[in-house]
Design an enzyme around this catalytic site. Structure first.
Site, PDB file in Angstrom:
ATOM      1  N   TYR A 131      84.260  36.206  12.055  1.00 29.51           N
ATOM      2  CA  TYR A 131      85.563  35.800  12.964  1.00 29.51           C
ATOM      3  C   TYR A 131      86.267  33.895  13.071  1.00 29.51           C
ATOM      4  O   TYR A 131      87.212  34.695  13.186  1.00 29.51           O
ATOM      5  CB  TYR A 131      85.449  36.163  14.158  1.00 29.51           C
ATOM      6  N   LYS A 182      71.320  41.715  10.908  1.00 27.29           N
ATOM      7  CA  LYS A 182      70.562  42.446   9.475  1.00 27.29           C
ATOM      8  C   LYS A 182      70.109  40.742   9.211  1.00 27.29           C
ATOM      9  O   LYS A 182      69.867  40.170   8.026  1.00 27.29           O
ATOM     10  CB  LYS A 182      72.105  42.079   8.628  1.00 27.29           C
ATOM     11  N   ASP A 218      72.480  48.569   9.555  1.00 33.04           N
ATOM     12  CA  ASP A 218      72.238  49.919   9.361  1.00 33.04           C
ATOM     13  C   ASP A 218      72.048  50.719   9.192  1.00 33.04           C
ATOM     14  O   ASP A 218      72.085  51.806   9.480  1.00 33.04           O
ATOM     15  CB  ASP A 218      72.565  49.540   7.444  1.00 33.04           C
ATOM     16  N   ASP A 247      82.177  44.913  16.093  1.00 27.13           N
ATOM     17  CA  ASP A 247      83.801  45.263  16.225  1.00 27.13           C
ATOM     18  C   ASP A 247      83.806  46.654  15.734  1.00 27.13           C
ATOM     19  O   ASP A 247      84.106  47.814  15.813  1.00 27.13           O
ATOM     20  CB  ASP A 247      84.028  44.434  15.257  1.00 27.13           C
ATOM     21  N   ASP A 253      83.080  50.856  17.098  1.00 34.77           N
ATOM     22  CA  ASP A 253      84.416  52.407  16.653  1.00 34.77           C
ATOM     23  C   ASP A 253      83.869  53.382  16.679  1.00 34.77           C
ATOM     24  O   ASP A 253      83.994  54.817  16.482  1.00 34.77           O
ATOM     25  CB  ASP A 253      84.924  51.417  15.512  1.00 34.77           C
TER      26      ASP A 253
HETATM   27  C1  IPM Z   1      89.096  44.379  18.226  1.00 36.00           C
HETATM   28  C2  IPM Z   1      89.630  44.438  17.013  1.00 36.00           C
HETATM   29  C3  IPM Z   1      90.536  43.585  17.308  1.00 36.00           C
HETATM   30  C4  IPM Z   1      89.174  42.782  17.152  1.00 36.00           C
HETATM   31  C5  IPM Z   1      90.887  43.050  16.003  1.00 36.00           C
HETATM   32  C6  IPM Z   1      92.315  43.618  16.678  1.00 36.00           C
HETATM   33  C7  IPM Z   1      90.951  41.760  15.792  1.00 36.00           C
HETATM   34  O1  IPM Z   1      89.037  45.326  16.142  1.00 36.00           O
HETATM   35  O2  IPM Z   1      88.730  44.135  19.428  1.00 36.00           O
HETATM   36  O3  IPM Z   1      87.947  45.525  18.550  1.00 36.00           O
HETATM   37  O4  IPM Z   1      88.355  43.077  15.068  1.00 36.00           O
HETATM   38  O5  IPM Z   1      88.320  42.421  17.324  1.00 36.00           O
HETATM   39 MG    MG Z   2      87.709  46.855  16.098  1.00 35.80          MG
END
Ligand code: IPM
Ligand code: MG
Length: 365
Positions: free
Chosen positions: A142, A189, A221, A245, A249
């Site tokens: 990032y 990884k 993975d 990240d 999710d």
């Molecule tokens: C999160 C989001 C952000 C990230 C984006 C919006 C830049 O996906 O906070 O998880 O990747 O950190």
């Molecule tokens: Mg995210």
């Protein structure tokens, strides 16, 4: 207690859900006799439109004076479909994390029993899942060097970690593991990446100071697979920015919906609290976004930034009671949900708020 809370609703449904988070904070202040003052600042697409910058200097100055920040989301489809645009809403979020030193992102994944059926994962696999993710937030690919070369025919983003960055997030994760089941999984990884090999050796080193915590390592993975195969095998997880990240999710499905997951970003100064979901322009303005992630983010704020554990628990209990009463937003509704109990964003906020009463202990489920 007197506190200044900065609201940073951002883009899309960020505005809609943050309004409900504020509603809950107002109720807490009223019931428990606190003084929460609010101010507001702009970030993301709105800020770009108004100032040309995703995180204007004025916003940063306001944030630095806050006792805590309640953030919504940033993003806009206009930018997603135009990769060549140089100024992007997400840059505001990344710059804010860096400037405020918010290096530790806590993402608790806890399933409310009432939502067992809302997930696409089988209830018998999910029941009792309770994971705390520590996602490193100010390093990795990032923030590494990036660019184009070969006449624009090649692009690169460097994955980079320093000892210091791994060390401080590892300490936070080990300390949290000590207060839970004393099990920490570090995800990397290291079979491929040099930055992961540094990550692994630093985490091992830090672990010597926490002999009561059982440390294990997993490749990302394999961790992605194990998370949905056997979520209960995890307690605390520590990982880098990109892996965190993606994995969080994925893990949101354990809690039924992205709309349920709150997060806290902390570092050396002010704490920032936000839902893990994005700006969701596909449903913006429809009034159907789930405000529970923002509301649960306020519970994290009260606990972590202000030490108000009782108030924080009242919010969690009120959410639990609301779900128990059968109320749902569309994202967490299923075929058994009573149609009359499918609520709008505002109605859901109101249902939770009315269940917060200082002199009543609502039984936790
Ligand atoms: C999160 C989001 C952000 C990230 C984006 C919006 C830049 O996906 O906070 O998880 O990747 O950190
Ligand atoms: Mg995210």
């Amino acid at each position: 207690m007197k506190k200044l809370i900065t609201l940073l609703p951002g883009d899309g449904i960020g505005k809609e859900v943050t309004a409900e988070g504020k509603r809950v904070l107002d109720k807490i202040a009223q019931e428990f006799d606190h003084q929460f003052e609010f101010n507001e600042a702009i970030i993301g697409h709105d800020a770009i439109e108004a100032t040309g910058h995703a995180l204007p200097d004025e916003t940063l100055a306001i944030l630095k004076k806050a006792d805590a920040i309640l953030f919504g989301a940033v993003g806009h489809p206009h930018y997603d479909n135009n990769p060549s645009l140089k100024v992007r809403p997400e840059q505001g979020l990344l710059k804010m994390r860096k400037e405020l030193g918010l290096y530790a992102n806590l993402r608790p994944i806890k399933l409310f029993d009432e939502l067992l059926e809302a997930s696409s994962i089988k209830p018998e696999i999910l029941r009792g899942s309770d994971i705390l993710f520590f996602r490193e937030l100010t390093g990795d690919v990032y923030f590494g060097e990036r660019g184009r070369k070969d006449n624009d025919n090649t692009a690169y983003d460097v994955m980079i970690y320093s000892r210091y960055e791994v060390d401080r997030i590892a300490h936070k994760a080990f300390a949290a593991a000590q207060t839970r089941k004393k099990k920490l999984v570090s995800v990397d990884k290291a079979n491929v990446l040099e930055s992961s090999r540094l990550w692994r050796s630093v985490v091992q080193e830090v672990g010597k100071a926490y002999p009561d915590v059982e440390l294990s390592h997993m490749f990302v993975d394999a961790a992605a697979m194990k998370l949905i195969q056997d979520p209960r095998s995890f307690d605390v997880v520590v990982t880098g920015n990109l892996f965190g990240d993606i994995l969080t999710d994925e893990a949101s499905q354990i809690a039924g919906s992205m709309g349920m997951l709150a997060s806290a970003s902390i570092g050396d100064s002010v704490g920032l609290y936000e839902p893990i979901h994005g700006s969701a322009h596909d449903i913006t303005g429809k009034g159907i976004a789930n405000p529970l992630a923002s509301i649960l983010s306020t519970a994290l704020m009260l606990d972590i930034s202000f030490g108000l554990k009782e108030e924080s628990q009242h919010i969690i209990d009120a959410v639990s009671q609301t779900l128990k009463a059968g109320f749902r937003t569309v994202d967490i509704a299923d075929s058994k949900t009573d149609k009359d109990k499918i609520l709008s964003t505002e109605q859901m906020g109101a249902q939770v708020t009315q269940r917060i009463r200082a002199n009543e202990t609502v039984p936790a489920n």
